[in-house]
Design a protein around this motif. Structure first.
Motif, short mmCIF file in Angstrom:
data_model
loop_
_atom_site.label_atom_id
_atom_site.label_comp_id
_atom_site.label_asym_id
_atom_site.label_seq_id
_atom_site.Cartn_x
_atom_site.Cartn_y
_atom_site.Cartn_z
N THR A 57 17.34 81.89 91.29
CA THR A 57 16.69 82.14 92.57
C THR A 57 16.85 83.61 92.92
OG1 THR A 57 17.34 79.92 93.27
CG2 THR A 57 16.63 81.45 94.97
N THR A 58 15.77 84.20 93.37
CA THR A 58 15.85 85.60 93.80
C THR A 58 15.81 85.67 95.32
OG1 THR A 58 13.46 85.86 93.69
CG2 THR A 58 14.72 86.46 91.72
N THR A 59 16.56 86.57 95.84
CA THR A 59 16.59 86.78 97.28
C THR A 59 15.59 87.88 97.62
OG1 THR A 59 18.93 86.27 97.26
CG2 THR A 59 18.09 87.36 99.22
N PRO A 60 14.71 87.60 98.57
CA PRO A 60 13.75 88.65 98.93
C PRO A 60 14.46 89.86 99.52
CG PRO A 60 13.56 86.76 100.42
CD PRO A 60 14.57 86.42 99.37
N MET A 61 13.99 91.04 99.18
CA MET A 61 14.56 92.28 99.68
C MET A 61 13.83 92.69 100.95
SD MET A 61 16.95 93.04 97.58
CE MET A 61 17.32 94.73 97.85
#
Length: 75
Positions: free
Chosen positions: A2-6
């Motif tokens: 899962t990527t965390t939005p920047m």
């Protein structure tokens, strides 16, 4: 994975200042019963962008007079 939005953080601009200390020796001639003391020197510096941010007393031989700290943003 899962990527965390920047999130773009806002840019914080830092204002830099220059400072000036002005002794108001002409204030020593002011009598206690006078209501107004408007030093022309401060008015002129205000027109140049200086802002009074502090006040102290300078002590000399048997006399004290105001000393003003001024600041203005660097251009």
């Amino acid at each position: 994975m899962t990527t965390t939005p920047m999130i773009d953080a806002p840019t914080i601009s830092t204002t830099r200042f220059e400072y000036l200390v002005v002794p108001l020796k002409e204030a020593k001639n002011v009598k206690k019963d006078e209501d107004v003391f408007a030093p022309e020197q401060l008015n002129e510096l205000g027109e140049e962008g200086w802002e009074a941010v502090g006040l102290s007393l300078k002590y000399g031989d048997f006399i004290a007079w105001p000393v003003v700290l001024l600041k203005r943003p660097l251009g």
